[in-house]
Write a protein that holds these residues in place. Structure first.
Motif, short mmCIF file in Angstrom:
data_model
loop_
_atom_site.label_atom_id
_atom_site.label_comp_id
_atom_site.label_asym_id
_atom_site.label_seq_id
_atom_site.Cartn_x
_atom_site.Cartn_y
_atom_site.Cartn_z
N ALA A 193 0.83 -1.21 0.00
CA ALA A 193 0.00 0.00 0.00
C ALA A 193 0.87 1.26 0.00
CB ALA A 193 -0.93 -0.01 1.20
N VAL A 194 1.95 1.24 0.76
CA VAL A 194 2.87 2.38 0.75
C VAL A 194 3.45 2.59 -0.64
CG1 VAL A 194 5.10 3.23 1.59
CG2 VAL A 194 3.49 2.24 3.19
N LEU A 195 3.88 1.51 -1.27
CA LEU A 195 4.48 1.64 -2.61
C LEU A 195 3.45 2.15 -3.62
CD1 LEU A 195 6.72 -1.56 -2.72
CD2 LEU A 195 7.42 0.81 -2.27
N ARG A 196 2.20 1.71 -3.49
CA ARG A 196 1.16 2.24 -4.39
C ARG A 196 0.95 3.74 -4.15
NH1 ARG A 196 -1.80 -2.57 -2.78
NH2 ARG A 196 -1.81 -4.13 -4.45
N HIS A 197 0.95 4.13 -2.88
CA HIS A 197 0.80 5.55 -2.56
C HIS A 197 1.93 6.36 -3.18
CE1 HIS A 197 0.17 9.21 -0.14
NE2 HIS A 197 1.49 9.21 0.00
N LEU A 198 3.16 5.88 -3.03
CA LEU A 198 4.30 6.60 -3.59
C LEU A 198 4.18 6.72 -5.11
CD1 LEU A 198 7.17 5.03 -1.45
CD2 LEU A 198 6.15 7.31 -1.18
N GLU A 199 3.71 5.66 -5.76
CA GLU A 199 3.51 5.72 -7.20
C GLU A 199 2.43 6.74 -7.55
OE1 GLU A 199 2.60 2.74 -10.98
OE2 GLU A 199 2.30 2.02 -8.92
N ASP A 200 1.35 6.74 -6.78
CA ASP A 200 0.24 7.64 -7.06
C ASP A 200 0.64 9.12 -6.95
OD1 ASP A 200 -1.43 5.50 -7.49
OD2 ASP A 200 -2.39 5.59 -5.51
N VAL A 201 1.56 9.43 -6.02
CA VAL A 201 1.95 10.83 -5.85
C VAL A 201 3.14 11.20 -6.73
CG1 VAL A 201 1.03 10.91 -3.51
CG2 VAL A 201 3.47 10.39 -3.85
N GLY A 202 3.61 10.26 -7.55
CA GLY A 202 4.67 10.57 -8.50
C GLY A 202 6.08 10.46 -7.96
N PHE A 203 6.25 9.79 -6.83
CA PHE A 203 7.59 9.62 -6.26
C PHE A 203 8.31 8.50 -7.02
CE2 PHE A 203 10.40 7.63 -2.99
CZ PHE A 203 11.26 8.71 -2.80
N THR A 204 9.46 8.82 -7.60
CA THR A 204 10.18 7.85 -8.42
C THR A 204 11.29 7.15 -7.66
OG1 THR A 204 11.70 9.56 -9.23
CG2 THR A 204 9.69 9.15 -10.52
N GLY A 205 11.45 7.46 -6.38
CA GLY A 205 12.57 6.93 -5.63
C GLY A 205 12.28 5.66 -4.86
N ALA A 206 11.41 4.80 -5.40
CA ALA A 206 11.09 3.52 -4.78
C ALA A 206 10.62 2.57 -5.87
CB ALA A 206 10.01 3.68 -3.72
N PRO A 207 10.76 1.26 -5.65
CA PRO A 207 10.21 0.32 -6.63
C PRO A 207 8.70 0.38 -6.65
CG PRO A 207 11.02 -0.84 -4.69
CD PRO A 207 11.42 0.59 -4.53
N ARG A 208 8.12 -0.13 -7.72
CA ARG A 208 6.67 -0.23 -7.84
C ARG A 208 6.25 -1.66 -7.51
NH1 ARG A 208 7.11 4.54 -7.53
NH2 ARG A 208 7.05 6.01 -9.27
N PHE A 209 5.15 -1.81 -6.79
CA PHE A 209 4.58 -3.13 -6.56
C PHE A 209 3.75 -3.50 -7.79
CE2 PHE A 209 0.80 -5.58 -5.15
CZ PHE A 209 1.46 -6.78 -4.91
N LEU A 210 4.01 -4.71 -8.33
CA LEU A 210 3.32 -5.13 -9.54
C LEU A 210 2.30 -6.23 -9.29
CD1 LEU A 210 6.38 -5.25 -11.99
CD2 LEU A 210 4.69 -3.40 -11.73
N ASP A 211 2.69 -7.26 -8.51
CA ASP A 211 1.82 -8.43 -8.41
C ASP A 211 2.43 -9.41 -7.41
OD1 ASP A 211 -0.26 -10.15 -8.94
OD2 ASP A 211 0.14 -10.33 -11.09
N VAL A 212 1.77 -10.56 -7.26
CA VAL A 212 2.32 -11.71 -6.55
C VAL A 212 2.44 -12.84 -7.58
CG1 VAL A 212 1.94 -13.42 -4.74
CG2 VAL A 212 1.34 -11.02 -4.34
N ASP A 213 3.60 -13.48 -7.67
CA ASP A 213 3.79 -14.49 -8.72
C ASP A 213 3.24 -15.85 -8.29
OD1 ASP A 213 5.70 -15.72 -7.12
OD2 ASP A 213 7.41 -15.10 -8.34
N ASP A 214 3.37 -16.84 -9.19
CA ASP A 214 2.78 -18.16 -8.92
C ASP A 214 3.54 -18.94 -7.86
OD1 ASP A 214 5.06 -18.80 -10.35
OD2 ASP A 214 4.01 -19.69 -12.04
N GLN A 215 4.65 -18.40 -7.38
CA GLN A 215 5.38 -19.01 -6.27
C GLN A 215 5.11 -18.28 -4.95
OE1 GLN A 215 9.51 -20.19 -6.98
NE2 GLN A 215 9.22 -19.79 -9.16
N GLY A 216 4.17 -17.36 -4.98
CA GLY A 216 3.82 -16.64 -3.76
C GLY A 216 4.81 -15.58 -3.36
N ARG A 217 5.52 -15.03 -4.34
CA ARG A 217 6.50 -13.97 -4.07
C ARG A 217 5.97 -12.64 -4.59
NH1 ARG A 217 11.60 -16.64 -7.07
NH2 ARG A 217 10.01 -16.54 -8.71
N GLU A 218 6.28 -11.56 -3.87
CA GLU A 218 5.90 -10.24 -4.38
C GLU A 218 6.76 -9.93 -5.60
OE1 GLU A 218 6.49 -7.49 -1.20
OE2 GLU A 218 8.68 -7.48 -1.39
#
Length: 262
Positions: A38-63
């Motif tokens: 949720a923090v990473l989504r917030h940072l993306e929404d406000v245009g902060f480029t200094g953090a990775p983006r959360f994309l998904d959870v893969d089929d091995q249960g990893r972010e």
């Protein structure tokens, strides 16, 4: 044929478990993962480029996060990473993060490791701005990574954590690079570049000492509960270094305070 996974070095808690797959990073999920996502989504929404983006959870249960290109600082430390210019850029990045995360509502989430209540003011602090958790490009800090310990805190707490590690604040005999003998000047420089106000300057020395206790207690507990890398770290010198550094903070408290307020 499966996708190629390249192990990423650095860190202790997830050592050997973080990999790069093309332009993404795959990391283990944690109880606090919904909060950090949720923090990473917030940072993306406000245009902060200094953090990775959360994309998904893969089929091995990893972010799945975006891979942030650049360099992190791991031993042997490159010359550029020990410069005042690199230090300044860390302070600027950290201030930018705190401005970007302001307004994020933390109350509805479960977090990893609570910080002392005296250092919680409504900000979600990163809590682990270690040398290997900041990405640089061309000698300039451009992103924070590894938000596993993020949670309710304050700008002061993050500044304390960062300067404790980047100055670094510890006995001179335990500093084995060009930063040795420069703890006071780098402490003042970081506070100035970040723009720390006078009230927080008066609290920063105590905050750095408290941050050291908090961090080392986390490592000790990890060792005692059988985490292999925390156990290795704690039993191969970290315990003794912790005791020396605690004593150093007590002896140097006034000198540190004078450096900040002169």
């Amino acid at each position: 044929m499966g996708e190629v996974e390249t192990p990423l070095l650095g860190g202790t808690a997830n050592r050997g478990l973080v990999v790069r797959v093309r332009d993404t990073v795959r990391r283990p999920l944690r109880v606090s993962s919904p909060a950090t996502h949720a923090v990473l989504r917030h940072l993306e929404d406000v245009g902060f480029t200094g953090a990775p983006r959360f994309l998904d959870v893969d089929d091995q249960g990893r972010e799945v996060l975006t891979y942030v290109p650049g360099e992190t600082v791991t031993p042997p430390y490159p010359e550029w990473s020990m410069t005042d210019a690199a230090l300044d850029s860390v302070a600027v990045l950290l201030r930018s993060y705190h401005e970007a995360v302001a307004g994020f509502a933390a109350a509805d989430y479960e977090w990893a490791e609570p910080v002392p209540a005296a250092y919680v003011d409504g900000t979600v602090s990163h809590n682990d701005p270690n040398l290997d958790n900041i990405v640089f490009r061309d000698g300039v800090a451009v992103a924070l990574i590894d938000f596993d310990l993020a949670g309710p805190g304050s700008g002061l707490w993050d500044v304390a954590a960062a300067i404790r590690l980047w100055a670094p604040l510890r006995p001179a005999d335990d500093i084995h690079d060009v930063r040795r003998g420069r703890a006071l000047s780098r402490l003042r420089r970081f506070a100035d570049t970040y723009g720390l106000d006078e009230a927080d300057r008066r609290r920063l020395v105590a905050a750095t000492a408290d941050n050291h206790v908090w961090c080392m207690d986390y490592v000790r507990r990890g060792s005692e509960t059988g985490h292999p890398w925390f156990h290795q770290r704690w039993t191969t010198g970290e315990s003794d270094l912790t005791a020396r550094t605690d004593a150093w903070f007590t002896r140097q408290a006034q000198a540190l305070q004078d450096a900040l307020l002169r």
